[in-house]
Design an enzyme around this catalytic site. Structure first.
Site, PDB file in Angstrom:
ATOM      1  N   VAL A  76     -61.079  55.898 -13.264  1.00  0.00           N
ATOM      2  CA  VAL A  76     -60.250  57.000 -12.772  1.00  0.00           C
ATOM      3  C   VAL A  76     -58.883  56.070 -11.883  1.00  0.00           C
ATOM      4  O   VAL A  76     -58.834  55.410 -11.138  1.00  0.00           O
ATOM      5  CB  VAL A  76     -60.957  57.398 -11.343  1.00  0.00           C
ATOM      6  CG1 VAL A  76     -59.939  58.517 -10.647  1.00  0.00           C
ATOM      7  CG2 VAL A  76     -62.033  57.900 -11.759  1.00  0.00           C
ATOM      8  N   LEU A  79     -58.174  53.266  -9.683  1.00  0.00           N
ATOM      9  CA  LEU A  79     -59.051  53.044  -8.892  1.00  0.00           C
ATOM     10  C   LEU A  79     -60.373  52.466  -9.464  1.00  0.00           C
ATOM     11  O   LEU A  79     -61.172  51.973  -8.845  1.00  0.00           O
ATOM     12  CB  LEU A  79     -59.385  54.181  -8.096  1.00  0.00           C
ATOM     13  CG  LEU A  79     -58.216  55.122  -7.513  1.00  0.00           C
ATOM     14  CD1 LEU A  79     -58.654  56.406  -6.947  1.00  0.00           C
ATOM     15  CD2 LEU A  79     -57.686  54.225  -6.504  1.00  0.00           C
ATOM     16  N   GLY A  83     -67.064  56.734  -9.804  1.00  0.00           N
ATOM     17  CA  GLY A  83     -68.067  57.740  -9.915  1.00  0.00           C
ATOM     18  C   GLY A  83     -67.368  58.797 -10.103  1.00  0.00           C
ATOM     19  O   GLY A  83     -66.152  59.305 -10.006  1.00  0.00           O
ATOM     20  N   LYS A  94     -55.538  67.610 -12.842  1.00  0.00           N
ATOM     21  CA  LYS A  94     -55.294  67.635 -14.081  1.00  0.00           C
ATOM     22  C   LYS A  94     -55.305  69.208 -14.715  1.00  0.00           C
ATOM     23  O   LYS A  94     -54.446  69.848 -15.354  1.00  0.00           O
ATOM     24  CB  LYS A  94     -56.307  67.054 -15.043  1.00  0.00           C
ATOM     25  CG  LYS A  94     -55.705  66.765 -16.201  1.00  0.00           C
ATOM     26  CD  LYS A  94     -54.523  65.818 -16.735  1.00  0.00           C
ATOM     27  CE  LYS A  94     -54.243  65.294 -17.932  1.00  0.00           C
ATOM     28  NZ  LYS A  94     -54.905  64.369 -18.630  1.00  0.00           N
ATOM     29  N   GLU A 136     -61.180  62.446 -19.921  1.00  0.00           N
ATOM     30  CA  GLU A 136     -60.221  61.864 -18.795  1.00  0.00           C
ATOM     31  C   GLU A 136     -60.941  60.870 -18.069  1.00  0.00           C
ATOM     32  O   GLU A 136     -62.063  60.936 -17.757  1.00  0.00           O
ATOM     33  CB  GLU A 136     -59.831  63.067 -17.752  1.00  0.00           C
ATOM     34  CG  GLU A 136     -58.784  62.595 -16.846  1.00  0.00           C
ATOM     35  CD  GLU A 136     -57.424  62.870 -17.531  1.00  0.00           C
ATOM     36  OE1 GLU A 136     -56.387  62.170 -16.775  1.00  0.00           O
ATOM     37  OE2 GLU A 136     -57.205  63.433 -18.642  1.00  0.00           O
ATOM     38  N   ASP A 137     -60.234  59.791 -17.959  1.00  0.00           N
ATOM     39  CA  ASP A 137     -60.707  58.508 -17.035  1.00  0.00           C
ATOM     40  C   ASP A 137     -62.041  58.035 -17.578  1.00  0.00           C
ATOM     41  O   ASP A 137     -62.782  57.923 -16.414  1.00  0.00           O
ATOM     42  CB  ASP A 137     -60.666  59.129 -15.573  1.00  0.00           C
ATOM     43  CG  ASP A 137     -59.248  59.017 -15.059  1.00  0.00           C
ATOM     44  OD1 ASP A 137     -58.268  59.011 -15.764  1.00  0.00           O
ATOM     45  OD2 ASP A 137     -59.017  59.938 -14.090  1.00  0.00           O
ATOM     46  N   ALA A 197     -57.752  51.130 -23.498  1.00  0.00           N
ATOM     47  CA  ALA A 197     -57.567  52.366 -24.293  1.00  0.00           C
ATOM     48  C   ALA A 197     -56.269  52.667 -24.458  1.00  0.00           C
ATOM     49  O   ALA A 197     -55.979  53.160 -25.704  1.00  0.00           O
ATOM     50  CB  ALA A 197     -58.600  53.507 -23.640  1.00  0.00           C
ATOM     51  N   ASN A 318     -47.188  61.719 -18.817  1.00  0.00           N
ATOM     52  CA  ASN A 318     -48.298  62.294 -19.832  1.00  0.00           C
ATOM     53  C   ASN A 318     -48.114  63.777 -19.717  1.00  0.00           C
ATOM     54  O   ASN A 318     -48.331  64.597 -20.790  1.00  0.00           O
ATOM     55  CB  ASN A 318     -49.645  61.955 -19.676  1.00  0.00           C
ATOM     56  CG  ASN A 318     -49.955  60.730 -20.059  1.00  0.00           C
ATOM     57  OD1 ASN A 318     -49.127  59.724 -20.509  1.00  0.00           O
ATOM     58  ND2 ASN A 318     -51.489  60.357 -20.121  1.00  0.00           N
TER      59      ASN A 318
END
Length: 760
Positions: A76, A79, A83, A94, A136-137, A197, A318
């Site tokens: 994330v 961070l 979780g 988003k 995402e993330d 990534a 983005n």
């Protein structure tokens, strides 16, 4: 950029309704019949139709405009693995961006599962709900397998934005940077620092654009990725080179391009100096880049530099891509987001930067002074053209590559449709704000001791919107700030009644008395007037000690209108001035006049209000379609204001045939073109949507604008916008909100910029 504090961030997310997004009904639901159609028994009919033909889900449900933002929270932002639940604020954010930039609805879904296979099966199980999936993330290397499998096994668009979003935007920046430096993409040496990534996706896309694999050196946290290293992942092995170099410092020797997706401060000025002529450095680590903007620009003069930050030129953001990529993919019901669509998005973004920079007024291109070059290689995130240009490019690529299930043939109609779907929303205000920041002006806030004014001035200062000046007692303003926990650091305060301002008051009084001597204003009277905050503030603008003034929270409009006429005066082509409110609606913006100044305008005043409104609407880059409103239609009442309105309309038809204007007409006929054209087929606005409303008197205009806001029919309102005065003097409504004053500040600054251009 102002610093985002922990307290401010938590308050933003917690205040009011917790979170950032909600579900809103799109169909009528006020009657029993409405509910019967929405649910039982009516809902059974679309269910049965979809059972026969699954494609009909796009016709009867939200599927075609619904994207899932899905994460397991393993990577994330900066961070790390915090979780799934802890990542929910990011996923909601988003979703907010999807909605405000491209009109796409989002469900954010946080999946508490780290096992790639189980995660894949979970996403597949819920996929029928959605028209597209934004991953995402998700950490590398699992994200590669997850995206690959889902793209292969689902028939809707799937994209991991952390990989491809940065790749698409930075590729656009690379195309343009190479264009500026006249370098051949097939011959450049590329050094990539970071092997996650995003870095892998960027490198792969660059190769599709022509970068040669043998010209790429990739580094990770352990140094250069070479064949001599052991325990490399399969992805890293693809970029391993046969070389003895081991460090970034060695790798960057003679490089043409540096791409950083790693950690802060890893790149030095000395390294940049080792690069080839006209080097290109993309330092994209967030929030702090691999080298600071200041350090990089001090390293050499021929550098092209980009970061992920909004406070420096060339922001690789983005949001330039993903909302519009999904918009285009959804609109043709693409079964995937393939390489052709990504390449098309990059090219569209790159091409857009080479066009003239748009804004809310025709003169904005000159004001912003943004031209394709070293400091402008990609568009700004708020560029409204991204919606149509990128979405269209992606949709076309999907059709041409054979992955679209729906074909578009009329691209002009398509662009008009998605533009109308979005309306201006708050984009008008965003663009005004961005324009105002291009050339900071000094704005005087006459009611400097009002808490809303103080808050607005602080926001304007921290957002680099202007250089605010508060008029009033410094002690009182400081006390108000202290009581409300406000930081006045950087805010200029002038106590116009203090003895220390006697010299300035005397100068202003002398100038005013000389200007108005034939109207009976003597020096002593003018000196007394300078104790009034409105006189003092407006004289600051008149003498060039400030660029714009905002007043009106305390003052009655007749007071500041009289002062403005006395001190500032009208533009030479006008005999009157007026005010306009802009209200944002789902149908687009509506321009309402006169909402503040002229109580019972006679025919000649109505004519001037129309001219002022016409020019102002064009000022905001919109073609005005004007309805002059009344309680009657087309001569049904031949007395009073209807007669004046009819005469004014006749004047424009005779003397300004290029104006799109008609009346007098009732509001429902103005707003409903089908009704208008059927009842009055002779009207000159046939087939046109009215966007500018001229009211017969001040009461009807002012009440209407406020009614729209209070009923929630309109979104954010902008105004009142002063029309007709020589300089940037703008009036708030009584007890305007902080946001109203900030928005009006943007208008005032843009007005001042335009005035300065016209005076040159």
């Amino acid at each position: 950029m102002p610093k985002v504090t922990k307290e401010a961030a938590l308050k933003y997310h917690r205040s009011g309704r917790p979170g950032k997004i909600e579900v809103v009904p799109t169909k009528p639901h006020s009657t029993q019949m409405d509910l019967s159609l929405a649910y039982s028994p009516g809902v059974a009919e679309p269910c049965l139709e979809i059972e026969k033909d699954p494609q009909l889900a796009y016709e009867y449900t939200t599927k075609g405009n619904l994207v899932a933002v899905i994460s397991n929270g393993t990577a994330v932002l900066g961070l790390g693995d915090i979780g799934a639940l802890a990542g929910k604020p990011v996923m909601e954010g988003k979703g907010l961006l999807f909605k405000i930039f491209a009109g796409i609805d989002v469900f954010d879904i946080e999946v508490d599962e780290k096992d790639p296979e189980k995660f894949i099966q979970t996403v597949k199980a819920i996929s029928p709900t959605f028209g597209g999936i934004n991953l995402e993330d998700i950490k590398a290397p699992e994200c590669f397998e997850i995206e690959k499998r889902l793209r292969e096994e689902l028939d809707i668009p799937v994209m991991h934005d952390d990989q491809h979003g940065t790749a698409i935007i930075s590729a656009a920046a690379l195309i343009n940077a190479l264009d500026i430096t006249k370098k051949d993409i097939s011959k450049i040496k590329l050094v990539v620092n970071g092997a996650g990534a995003s870095a892998i996706a960027c490198t792969n896309l660059y190769m599709r654009f022509g970068v040669k694999k043998e010209n790429i050196i990739m580094c990770d946290s352990k140094g250069v990725i070479t064949t001599k290293r052991s325990n490399l992942t399969a992805t890293k092995k693809e970029f391993a080179i046969d070389s003895d170099i081991t460090t970034l410092d060695e790798a960057i020797e003679g490089a043409d391009v540096f791409l950083g997706l790693s950690t802060a401060d890893i790149l030095t000025k000395e390294m940049i100096r080792k690069m080839n002529n006209n080097p290109i450095v993309f330092a994209l680590a967030n929030p702090n880049p691999e080298i600071s903007y200041e350090e990089a620009m001090a390293s050499r003069d021929d550098l092209i530099f980009a970061t992920g930050r909004s406070d420096y030129p060339n922001q690789v953001n983005n949001v330039l891509g993903f909302p519009y990529i999904f918009r285009g993919a959804l609109d043709v019901r693409a079964t995937t987001i393939n390489e052709e669509m990504k390449l098309a998005a990059s090219r569209a973004i790159a091409d857009l930067a080479k066009e003239l920079v748009p804004d809310v007024i025709n003169s904005a291109y000159e004001i912003k002074k943004l031209n394709f070059g070293k400091d402008y290689i990609i568009p700004k995130p708020l560029d409204p053209r991204l919606l149509t240009s990128v979405s269209t490019a992606v949709a076309k690529a999907a059709i041409e590559s054979g992955v679209a299930q729906k074909t578009i043939t009329d691209w002009v109609e398509y662009q008009n449709r998605i533009s109308e779907m979005m309306g201006y929303s708050n984009k008008l205000i965003h663009r005004l704000t961005a324009l105002a920041k291009s050339e900071r002006k000094r704005v005087v806030y006459c009611e400097g001791n009002h808490v809303n004014t103080i808050k607005a001035a602080i926001i304007a200062y921290k957002d680099n919107l202007c250089e605010p000046i508060l008029l009033g007692s410094e002690e009182r303003i400081q006390n108000i700030a202290k009581e409300n926990g406000l930081d006045l650091n950087g805010i200029k305060i002038i106590n116009h009644r203090n003895i220390s301002e006697d010299v300035r008051r005397a100068r202003y009084a002398q100038l005013l008395s000389e200007k108005k001597s034939r109207e009976g204003i003597r020096y002593q009277e003018a000196f007394e007037k300078m104790s009034d905050r409105n006189y003092f503030g407006m004289m600051m603008v008149e003498t060039g000690d400030a660029d714009a003034v905002i007043t009106g929270i305390y003052s009655h409009y007749r007071e500041f209108a009289k002062t403005a006429l006395e001190v500032i005066g009208l533009k030479p082509q006008y005999k009157h001035f007026a005010a306009m409110h802009i209200v944002q609606t789902k149908r687009g913006p509506y321009f309402l006049a006169d909402t503040l100044i002229n109580r019972w305008p006679e025919e000649d005043v109505l004519i001037e209000i129309v001219k002022l409104a016409h020019d102002t609407v064009q000022y905001f880059s919109t073609e005005p379609v004007i309805a002059m409103l009344s309680f009657s239609n087309y001569g049904a009442d031949d007395n009073g204001s209807p007669k004046s309105i009819a005469n004014a309309v006749r004047y424009f038809h005779d003397n300004y045939p290029d104006y799109n204007i008609d009346g007098e007409m009732q509001l429902n006929f103005a707003m409903n073109k089908e009704l208008r054209d059927k009842a009055f087929p002779f009207n000159t606005l046939k087939g046109k949507d009215v966007n500018t409303l001229i009211f017969p008197n001040l009461s009807s205009a002012n009440i209407s604008s406020k009614l729209l806001m209070e009923l929630g029919i309109a979104g954010e309102s902008l105004g009142p916008i002063q029309m007709g005065l020589r300089k940037a003097v703008h009036f708030t409504d009584i007890e305007s909100s902080v946001r109203d004053i900030v928005n009006l500040t943007a208008v005032a600054v843009v007005d001042a910029i335009a005035n300065s251009l016209q005076s040159k």
